[in-house]
Write an enzyme that holds these catalytic residues in place. Structure first.
Site, short mmCIF file in Angstrom:
data_model
loop_
_atom_site.label_atom_id
_atom_site.label_comp_id
_atom_site.label_asym_id
_atom_site.label_seq_id
_atom_site.Cartn_x
_atom_site.Cartn_y
_atom_site.Cartn_z
N THR A 1 0.83 -1.20 0.00
CA THR A 1 0.00 0.00 0.00
C THR A 1 0.88 1.26 0.00
O THR A 1 2.02 1.23 0.42
CB THR A 1 -0.98 0.02 1.20
OG1 THR A 1 -1.68 -1.22 1.24
CG2 THR A 1 -2.00 1.12 1.10
N GLU B 1 -6.98 -8.34 -2.94
CA GLU B 1 -7.80 -7.56 -2.00
C GLU B 1 -8.91 -8.39 -1.35
O GLU B 1 -9.41 -8.03 -0.29
CB GLU B 1 -8.41 -6.37 -2.74
CG GLU B 1 -8.57 -5.13 -1.91
CD GLU B 1 -7.22 -4.52 -1.56
OE1 GLU B 1 -6.97 -4.32 -0.37
OE2 GLU B 1 -6.42 -4.25 -2.47
N ASP C 1 -9.17 -9.11 2.28
CA ASP C 1 -9.64 -8.13 3.27
C ASP C 1 -11.07 -8.44 3.73
O ASP C 1 -11.58 -7.80 4.65
CB ASP C 1 -9.58 -6.70 2.71
CG ASP C 1 -8.23 -6.04 2.97
OD1 ASP C 1 -7.37 -6.69 3.59
OD2 ASP C 1 -8.04 -4.89 2.56
N SER D 1 -9.11 -0.51 5.53
CA SER D 1 -8.72 0.39 6.62
C SER D 1 -8.10 1.66 6.08
O SER D 1 -7.64 2.52 6.85
CB SER D 1 -7.68 -0.29 7.52
OG SER D 1 -8.20 -1.48 8.03
N GLY E 1 -0.40 0.35 5.79
CA GLY E 1 -0.16 -0.33 7.06
C GLY E 1 -1.26 -1.25 7.54
O GLY E 1 -1.39 -1.48 8.74
#
Ligand code: GLU
Length: 578
Positions: free
Chosen positions: A397, A434, A437, A462, A483
């Site tokens: 990210t 992804e 997630d 997030s 993060g």
């Protein structure tokens, strides 16, 4: 293979990016020339020097913040492929200098029609190990970044779309030096070599390519040229879409079904911003499917009830209050936040001042809360679910913050999820993973998890791209970080650095981290002196490396200043300075 023996890859990138004209005698660190600098017109803070340079070039040429962000993202696809790219997704929020309005764009990846709520469960119904889930076709969501950037460009672009791709196309053809961080991540990744196409790009035979190696990516140059000439439709249909669908369906690991129809159906969306007051300011972020804006807003909204400014930023008292506020925010996040198109997220209620005032009463200024905290009951909440914790992750990210000469600003966090995404490379770019997630377990304690997998759904994020407005509604700051779920704490900490403790942007970015995601209170090593006091207040404390990548721009009375996280490779650049 070409090597550069005299320079580190990092300083070499600076030289290539043209931002070191000769170190000023007073600069304490020649690789960080922005420290102490104020820019009058425009400034960028971007996760990689070459991407920052591309963004700055667009601004220097009369482009706006959105143009600069697009140019940077295309370069990042090439030079920081472990973090973000056109095979991934992101969230962009924009402040308009003319109307003072905030718009938020959702370019989050979407689950294909083949996705099932039990796709991350094993034969016995338990969650599969995260290290297995992240690999190959099954984890890939339909990428969203290209459609989202096109939407933002249609709304606000000043330079022609094709112009924005030129720096990336040129670098992809001519080559760029592998940075030290990228080299470390290539060498340290156990999975890249399982995917033949990806391995061929990042390895020389069996040897990971080292820092300084000049890497060319003609496939990506071709891909970007097609999108530059034909627009985002050429990514979401035709040859490129077919190549992505095939890469997922024929993946060497965990092949899965992604169809052309899945890809062509992708839509970027504009969402209502989530804003909450903190002191005299208004802090705005991204709503669902990100949990970031809500969790940052709740954390600050709860802390608004305590005299944080009267404590030092590394005092045990401040660390305690921050950890407790985050503990409450994470309880609500787990209970209520998923893709708002699929579940009713009580977003307004979660940042309702009355609700937060009640929740703040749970914080004892002298004593940590015990055990697992129940979520609250914000206005509009239908039912509280309890979601399982996120797996621990967060090495990919990227974030960029940009302010242009027209008074516009953007805050844009972009990702392929874990480092190198699904490790599947197609036409010169990596596909995201992804879908990991999503909550692996569709139910938790007998209730459906708001973030369970469903076809067409977007996994909860997030990512917390944030823009702060001052009491006159004018742009004050743009900031955000990579993060994983720690993004929320990193971003809240940097915002507090400026708003509660009056630090400059770099000082706020440099603050040692503290956070609580519902379990132990995590701190960076620099906070070790406060640990005894935290323990005395009842905190279970874990010390560890917390690799944020904060990138921020702050408007001061004199102009624009920036901060870039020393924990990664990001930089700040701007117009000639004062
Ligand atoms: N995929 C994560 C999210 O959207 C970010 C991953 C990371 O920062 O490592 O929340």
């Amino acid at each position: 293979m070409q090597r550069f023996p005299r320079f580190s890859a990092f300083s070499l990138m600076f030289l290539l990016a043209g931002c070191v004209a000769g170190p000023p005698p007073t600069a304490p660190d020649p690789t960080r020339p922005w420290i102490g600098e104020t820019y009058r017109s425009h400034a960028v803070s971007v996760s990689h020097p070459l991407a920052a340079r591309a963004a700055l070039d667009m601004l220097n040429d009369g482009g706006g913040a959105v143009d600069a962000a697009i140019a940077a993202q295309m370069v990042m696809t090439l030079v920081e492929p472990q973090s973000s790219g056109i095979g991934g997704g992101g969230f962009l929020i924009r402040f308009d200098g003319r109307t003072s309005r905030i718009e938020t764009y959702d370019g989050r990846e979407t689950a294909p029609a083949s996705a099932r709520q039990d796709m991350f469960l094993d034969a016995r119904g338990g969650p599969i190990p995260y290290r297995d889930a992240i690999l190959g076709g099954r984890a890939v969501g339909v990428p969203g970044v290209v459609r989202m950037l096109e939407m933002a460009h249609k709304d606000h672009g000043r330079l022609p779309w094709a112009r924005l791709f030129q720096p990336a196309i040129r670098l992809a053809r001519d080559g760029f030096p592998i940075s030290e961080r990228l080299a470390r991540q290539i060498a340290g990744d156990r999975h890249l070599r399982k995917m033949p196409v990806t391995k061929a790009y990042f390895f020389d035979g069996e040897a990971p390519k080292p820092a300084g190696t000049i890497l060319n990516n003609p496939d990506l140059a071709d891909t970007l040229s097609i999108i530059a000439e034909q627009g985002a439709d050429a990514f979401y249909s035709g040859d490129l879409a077919r190549a992505m669908a095939e890469a997922v369906t024929n993946a060497p690991v965990h092949p899965a079904v992604m169809t052309l129809a899945d890809i062509s159906a992708y839509q970027a969306k504009k969402r209502p911003a989530v804003c909450a007051p903190y002191r005299d300011y208004k802090v705005c972020g991204m709503g669902p499917p990100s949990s970031g804006g809500l969790a940052v807003a709740q954390t600050l909204g709860l802390l608004n009830h305590f005299p944080l400014a009267a404590t030092g930023p590394v005092s045990a008292r401040a660390l305690h209050l921050i950890a407790e506020a985050e503990r409450l925010a994470f309880a609500d996040r787990a209970a209520y936040v998923g893709d708002g198109d699929f579940v009713a997220v009580p977003a307004q209620g979660m940042v309702d001042p009355g609700y937060l005032a009640e929740r703040a009463k749970l914080i004892d200024p002298h004593k940590a809360m015990d055990g697992l905290i129940d979520p609250g009951h914000p206005p509009g909440a239908e039912a509280a679910y309890l979601g399982p914790d996120d797996p621990l992750k967060g090495l990919s990210t990227a974030h960029m913050s940009i302010a242009d000469r027209f008074g516009n600003a953007i805050s844009f966090t972009t990702t392929v999820e874990s480092a190198f995404g699904a490790r599947l490379m197609v036409r010169g770019f990596l596909l995201n993973n992804e879908l990991t997630d999503f909550s692996f377990r569709p139910e938790w304690r007998g209730k459906p998890a708001p973030n369970r997998v469903a076809p067409g759904k977007r996994p909860r994020s997030s990512m917390s791209p944030t823009i702060v407005l001052d009491r006159d509604g004018q742009f004050k700051m743009a900031v955000g970080s990579p993060g994983g779920s720690r993004i929320i704490g990193y971003t809240a900490r940097a915002v507090l650095g400026v708003l509660a403790w009056n630090l400059d942007m770099q000082g706020a970015v440099d603050l040692p981290h503290v956070m609580n995601r519902g379990g132990a209170t995590e701190v960076e090593e620099d906070l070790i002196p406060a640990i005894a006091d935290l323990k005395a207040m009842g905190h279970q404390v874990e010390v560890g490396r917390m690799i944020s990548g904060l990138q921020g721009i702050l408007r001061t009375r004199d102009g624009l200043t920036g901060g870039a996280d020393r924990r990664r490779e990001g930089v700040v650049m701007g117009d000639g300075g004062r």
